[in-house]
Write a protein that holds these residues in place. Sequence first.
Motif, mmCIF file in Angstrom:
data_model
loop_
_atom_site.group_PDB
_atom_site.id
_atom_site.type_symbol
_atom_site.label_atom_id
_atom_site.label_comp_id
_atom_site.label_asym_id
_atom_site.label_seq_id
_atom_site.Cartn_x
_atom_site.Cartn_y
_atom_site.Cartn_z
ATOM 1 N N GLU A 167 -42.322 39.213 -28.086
ATOM 2 C CA GLU A 167 -42.012 39.077 -29.504
ATOM 3 C C GLU A 167 -42.942 39.936 -30.357
ATOM 4 O O GLU A 167 -42.516 40.589 -31.312
ATOM 5 C CB GLU A 167 -42.107 37.616 -29.926
ATOM 6 N N LYS A 168 -44.241 39.934 -30.009
ATOM 7 C CA LYS A 168 -45.189 40.749 -30.758
ATOM 8 C C LYS A 168 -44.852 42.239 -30.637
ATOM 9 O O LYS A 168 -44.909 42.984 -31.615
ATOM 10 C CB LYS A 168 -46.612 40.477 -30.251
ATOM 11 N N LYS A 170 -41.961 43.532 -30.061
ATOM 12 C CA LYS A 170 -40.732 43.803 -30.820
ATOM 13 C C LYS A 170 -41.022 43.948 -32.303
ATOM 14 O O LYS A 170 -40.496 44.839 -32.984
ATOM 15 C CB LYS A 170 -39.733 42.687 -30.566
ATOM 16 N N GLU A 171 -41.880 43.065 -32.855
ATOM 17 C CA GLU A 171 -42.220 43.129 -34.265
ATOM 18 C C GLU A 171 -42.959 44.433 -34.598
ATOM 19 O O GLU A 171 -42.716 45.061 -35.639
ATOM 20 C CB GLU A 171 -43.076 41.919 -34.645
ATOM 21 N N GLU A 172 -43.877 44.810 -33.708
ATOM 22 C CA GLU A 172 -44.612 46.050 -33.950
ATOM 23 C C GLU A 172 -43.675 47.259 -33.984
ATOM 24 O O GLU A 172 -43.818 48.157 -34.819
ATOM 25 C CB GLU A 172 -45.668 46.233 -32.859
ATOM 26 N N LYS A 175 -41.754 47.305 -37.304
ATOM 27 C CA LYS A 175 -42.585 47.769 -38.411
ATOM 28 C C LYS A 175 -42.771 49.287 -38.360
ATOM 29 O O LYS A 175 -42.701 49.960 -39.403
ATOM 30 C CB LYS A 175 -43.945 47.066 -38.361
#
Length: 274
Positions: A167-168, A170-172, A175
Amino acid sequence: MSSVDFLAQEKIWFDKPRYDDAERRFYERTDGSSQTTEVPAEVRSTEDVGSNTILQDIARARENIQKSLAGSVSGAGDTGEIICRIKGLELENHSLHQVVDDLRAALSKLECRVAVLEKPPAAAPSVPYTNGTTVQQQKSAPVKVEEEDDDDDMDLFGSDEDDEEAEKLKEERLKAYAAKKSQKPVLIAKSSILLDVKPWDDETDMVKLEECVRSVKAEGLLWGSSKLVAVGYGIKKLQIACVVEDDKVGTDLLEEEITKFEDYVSTACRDFSA
């Protein structure tokens, strides 16, 4: 018919003196000789008739001889011409034979080249196919496969830590994509518009009217060239071009701002014929 009977009917030898006399007289006439022999009238008449006949025969014979001689001469000339033509034909025939030999040699060379080109290529080594795809044969050293026991490294059950890390990540990535997209230049849509501004009458000051139109200011508006176009009855309209940003300035806004100058402007609209 016997020879005696033939000689009995042939009278030319018995009349030989007459022929000789006629020939002598003929030559005397041609030479202009005036010597004559007195002969009785009766004998002279018969001799004249006979001599005339003999002279005609002699003249005819001479003419035939001359014709035969002329024919022989012309025949000799024709023979020489024919010989020349035959020699020319022989030379031409020889040259044609040479050309034919050259063509045959060239044709044989071409046949040899075509035969070489038409030979089937050597049979290529059999290539195995896998799912319709050609696989090239390559000699490679046998590879030793080392069997390792990886049973201890296998995790049969997933953990929550792995999900959090995914999840981290994917978020990075999202962004980074948003930041990269924001840095890209934004395309600005622009339009070129041609406006028709009509005055009230022919007494309207067109210079002042143009100043009023150009006094309209807006973000994304740029005025261009202008000209006066005759409408009729001495009235001229102002035709002016401008470039606008579609998101900021519209045609309705321009028409509304221009028609505010009621002292000079009668109507203002877009020229769709441009």
